[in-house]
Design an enzyme around this catalytic site. Structure first.
Site, PDB file in Angstrom:
ATOM      1  N   GLU A  29      24.097  40.865  31.304  1.00 52.21           N
ATOM      2  CA  GLU A  29      25.463  40.355  31.246  1.00 52.21           C
ATOM      3  C   GLU A  29      26.032  40.619  29.849  1.00 52.21           C
ATOM      4  OE1 GLU A  29      25.224  36.155  32.333  1.00 52.21           O
ATOM      5  OE2 GLU A  29      27.296  36.215  33.020  1.00 52.21           O
ATOM      6  N   GLU A  56      24.812  26.509  38.146  1.00 50.52           N
ATOM      7  CA  GLU A  56      25.715  27.666  38.205  1.00 50.52           C
ATOM      8  C   GLU A  56      25.328  28.523  37.017  1.00 50.52           C
ATOM      9  OE1 GLU A  56      28.257  30.084  37.415  1.00 50.52           O
ATOM     10  OE2 GLU A  56      29.771  28.537  37.091  1.00 50.52           O
ATOM     11  N   LYS A 102      26.708  16.330  28.439  1.00 50.10           N
ATOM     12  CA  LYS A 102      26.442  17.030  27.181  1.00 50.10           C
ATOM     13  C   LYS A 102      27.238  18.327  27.198  1.00 50.10           C
ATOM     14  CE  LYS A 102      23.909  20.207  25.744  1.00 50.10           C
ATOM     15  NZ  LYS A 102      24.901  20.773  24.819  1.00 50.10           N
ATOM     16  N   CYS A 149      31.317  34.148  33.878  1.00 49.38           N
ATOM     17  CA  CYS A 149      30.127  34.539  34.643  1.00 49.38           C
ATOM     18  C   CYS A 149      30.508  35.339  35.889  1.00 49.38           C
ATOM     19  CB  CYS A 149      29.306  33.305  35.007  1.00 49.38           C
ATOM     20  SG  CYS A 149      30.327  32.006  35.659  1.00 49.38           S
TER      21      CYS A 149
HETATM   22  P1  ADP Z   1      25.214  30.360  26.501  1.00 51.54           P
HETATM   23  O1  ADP Z   1      24.205  31.403  26.151  1.00 51.54           O
HETATM   24  O2  ADP Z   1      26.354  30.850  27.267  1.00 51.54           O
HETATM   25  O3  ADP Z   1      25.612  29.472  25.359  1.00 51.54           O
HETATM   26  P2  ADP Z   1      23.381  28.345  27.399  1.00 51.54           P
HETATM   27  O4  ADP Z   1      22.677  28.319  28.700  1.00 51.54           O
HETATM   28  O5  ADP Z   1      22.586  28.531  26.172  1.00 51.54           O
HETATM   29  O6  ADP Z   1      24.486  29.452  27.569  1.00 51.54           O
HETATM   30  O7  ADP Z   1      24.254  27.036  27.212  1.00 51.54           O
HETATM   31  C1  ADP Z   1      24.850  26.309  28.254  1.00 51.54           C
HETATM   32  C2  ADP Z   1      24.661  24.832  28.000  1.00 51.54           C
HETATM   33  O8  ADP Z   1      23.261  24.547  28.010  1.00 51.54           O
HETATM   34  C3  ADP Z   1      25.175  24.349  26.639  1.00 51.54           C
HETATM   35  O9  ADP Z   1      25.690  23.058  26.749  1.00 51.54           O
HETATM   36  C4  ADP Z   1      23.915  24.344  25.812  1.00 51.54           C
HETATM   37  O10 ADP Z   1      23.954  23.465  24.713  1.00 51.54           O
HETATM   38  C5  ADP Z   1      22.922  23.844  26.833  1.00 51.54           C
HETATM   39  N1  ADP Z   1      21.506  24.101  26.499  1.00 51.54           N
HETATM   40  C6  ADP Z   1      20.979  25.133  25.804  1.00 51.54           C
HETATM   41  N2  ADP Z   1      19.638  24.990  25.703  1.00 51.54           N
HETATM   42  C7  ADP Z   1      19.309  23.831  26.356  1.00 51.54           C
HETATM   43  C8  ADP Z   1      18.077  23.125  26.613  1.00 51.54           C
HETATM   44  N3  ADP Z   1      16.916  23.582  26.188  1.00 51.54           N
HETATM   45  N4  ADP Z   1      18.157  21.995  27.334  1.00 51.54           N
HETATM   46  C9  ADP Z   1      19.324  21.522  27.784  1.00 51.54           C
HETATM   47  N5  ADP Z   1      20.506  22.131  27.572  1.00 51.54           N
HETATM   48  C10 ADP Z   1      20.502  23.270  26.865  1.00 51.54           C
END
Ligand code: ADP
Length: 468
Positions: A372, A237, A162, A271
């Site tokens: 951050e 990570e 994903k 990061c």
């Molecule tokens: P950022 O704030 O840098 O976008 P995220 O942690 O929100 O970082 O996003 C990193 C990845 O995690 C993306 O692919 C995002 O779609 C996914 N993501 C965000 N929320 C969820 C969730 N509840 N479950 C699974 N994946 C998620």
């Protein structure tokens, strides 16, 4: 490639001008379950495929990535804004992970042990963990994908990926070229769309044996908690808040050149970007003069134009965070040495551009010293002695990357050993290297990507004891 069950799509936006770049499939639980089913069905055969054969396919993927380097780089730049030159570098780096893991996958070894009885034989074999759920972020949309998929494939795992909703395009292109390279059906599966729904479907399905994630600490904690239900293996990570220490015995020209790259590369959206730059008081003025001179030379603009050093940040929230951090710091006594404003770029009036910014006299009470920023803001702290600065550098829940600049060998050993970080650069800020284990301690995560450790994270250890 198949479309989503619902036939729904969502818009992918170019952060340089706010325009719609493309439409991506809005996948949900049902699409994820189909992908999991396919990955499960393909697993036994892929795991049993000789490593040399898996390597041949991976090498073909590597070659196709290089052939399509420009095409992939343009998609990355259009979807998240980074300058084309940096996107070209990312594609090369992403391809290098594929090549390295193709080679390393041929060298998955086992062990035998000396038994305590004459009639016993003891051995250890390494086997793929099983179908893997991979979730990747937008800041390195392709490199984060291959850093997970290539060791997984080399180890014999199948994958459901994903990618981030902001940047699905280069993942789609990668999947097409992997298909062309001969990846068997079901080995690689892509679901774009609703993060929580896709994530929950991956977490709740027992056929997914591991979650490999790069992203925020908040989402990482959510995934970890839920992965615990089935004791799924994880590699995480997560966020960072990297300290970078410039000692008075450093080569200041070298330090400044490296910091410029590390801080403003990808508009500060990495990061491992230095978030706290600690400069020894005795060299502060000289350092700031040199640093400002270099920062003044940076060009902000649309990443697809020539000679641009900084593209936009990824979205409005990213821009607002940089603004908030700078305003908070200035309000609480920091000195704005350079920048500190949104940039207007001709022809890109709706873009999210922020100027490269230098703040000095930053202290621990300010937001920027513990959150951050993920933007092009360099915050300079000062310190007097070594022990003090190591304690300050370690005073965070994060533990991803740290950097030191010094010409003193003993100090470089002492300080690098004292820093509670998964990676330390000594007079060096380039840490994402195919041979090396990239990853963090504390709330920055667990597991490593790259090098032999990266491949080992997709392998199970099985002990076999035989009476003969
Ligand atoms: P950022 O704030 O840098 O976008 P995220 O942690 O929100 O970082 O996003 C990193 C990845 O995690 C993306 O692919 C995002 O779609 C996914 N993501 C965000 N929320 C969820 C969730 N509840 N479950 C699974 N994946 C998620």
């Amino acid at each position: 490639m198949e479309g989503p069950i619902s036939n729904e799509c969502f818009d992918v936006i170019n952060p340089a001008n706010g325009e719609v770049v493309s439409k991506a499939a809005a996948g949900h639980e049902g699409d994820t379950q189909e992908a999991i089913e396919a990955s499960y069905a393909a697993f036994q055969d892929w795991a049993a495929t000789p490593a040399t054969k898996r390597a041949e396919i991976l090498i073909r993927i590597y070659q196709l990535m290089l052939e399509r380097q420009k095409e992939l780089a343009q998609t990355i730049s259009l979807e998240m804004g980074k300058p084309l030159k940096q996107a070209m570098g990312e594609v090369k780096n992403a391809a290098d992970y594929v090549l390295w893991n193709a080679e390393e996958g041929k060298r998955i070894y086992g062990k035998t042990m000396q038994a305590s009885e004459e009639n016993k034989r003891l051995k250890v074999i390494q086997q793929p963990v099983g179908p893997v759920g991979a979730i990747t972020p937008w800041n390195f949309p392709l490199a984060m994908v291959t850093r997970k998929l290539s060791p997984a494939l080399a180890a014999g795992c199948t994958v459901v990926l994903k990618p981030a909703e902001q940047t699905p395009g280069s993942a789609v292109q990668f999947f097409k070229l992997a298909e062309e390279a001969g990846i068997p059906k079901g080995v690689l599966n892509l679901v774009t769309g609703n993060p929580a729904k896709i994530g929950d479907a991956l977490l709740s399905d027992k056929r997914i044996r591991k979650i490999a994630f790069t992203g925020s600490t908040a989402v990482g904690k959510h995934l970890l908690k839920n992965a615990a239900e089935q004791v799924k293996r994880v590699s995480m990570e997560l966020g960072g808040h990297a300290p970078l220490i410039v000692f008075e015995d450093a080569d200041l020209e070298q330090a400044v050149t490296n910091i410029l790259r590390a801080k403003f590369f990808n508009s500060g959206q990495t990061c491992i970007s230095p978030n706290r730059i600690y400069v020894q008081e005795s060299v502060k003025e000289e350092f700031l003069t040199l640093f400002k001179e270099k920062v003044e030379g940076l060009k902000v603009g649309n990443g697809l134009e020539d000679d641009v050093d900084l593209g936009p940040v990824v979205n409005k929230a990213g821009l607002e965070k940089a603004i908030e951090h700078v305003e908070d710091a200035v309000r609480n006594g920091a000195n704005l040495i350079y920048g500190g404003n949104e940039c207007k770029v001709t022809g890109c009036e709706n873009g999210y551009f922020y100027s490269p910014t230098i703040l000095s006299d930053v202290d621990e009470a300010m937001l920027i010293s513990h959150q951050e920023t993920f933007g092009p803001v360099a915050s300079i702290f000062t310190f007097d002695d070594e022990l003090e600065v190591v304690n300050k550098a370690n005073n965070t829940d994060y533990g991803l990357a740290a950097y030191i600049f010094t010409q003193n060998l003993s100090r470089s050993v002492r300080v690098s050993e004292g820093l509670e970080y998964g990676m330390v650069g000594i007079n060096d800020t380039v840490l994402a290297q195919v041979q090396g284990p990239f990853g963090g301690m504390k709330e920055s995560g667990m597991g490593r990507e790259g090098g032999p450790d990266g491949l080992a994270d997709f392998l199970e250890t099985k002990f076999i004891s035989t009476i003969i």
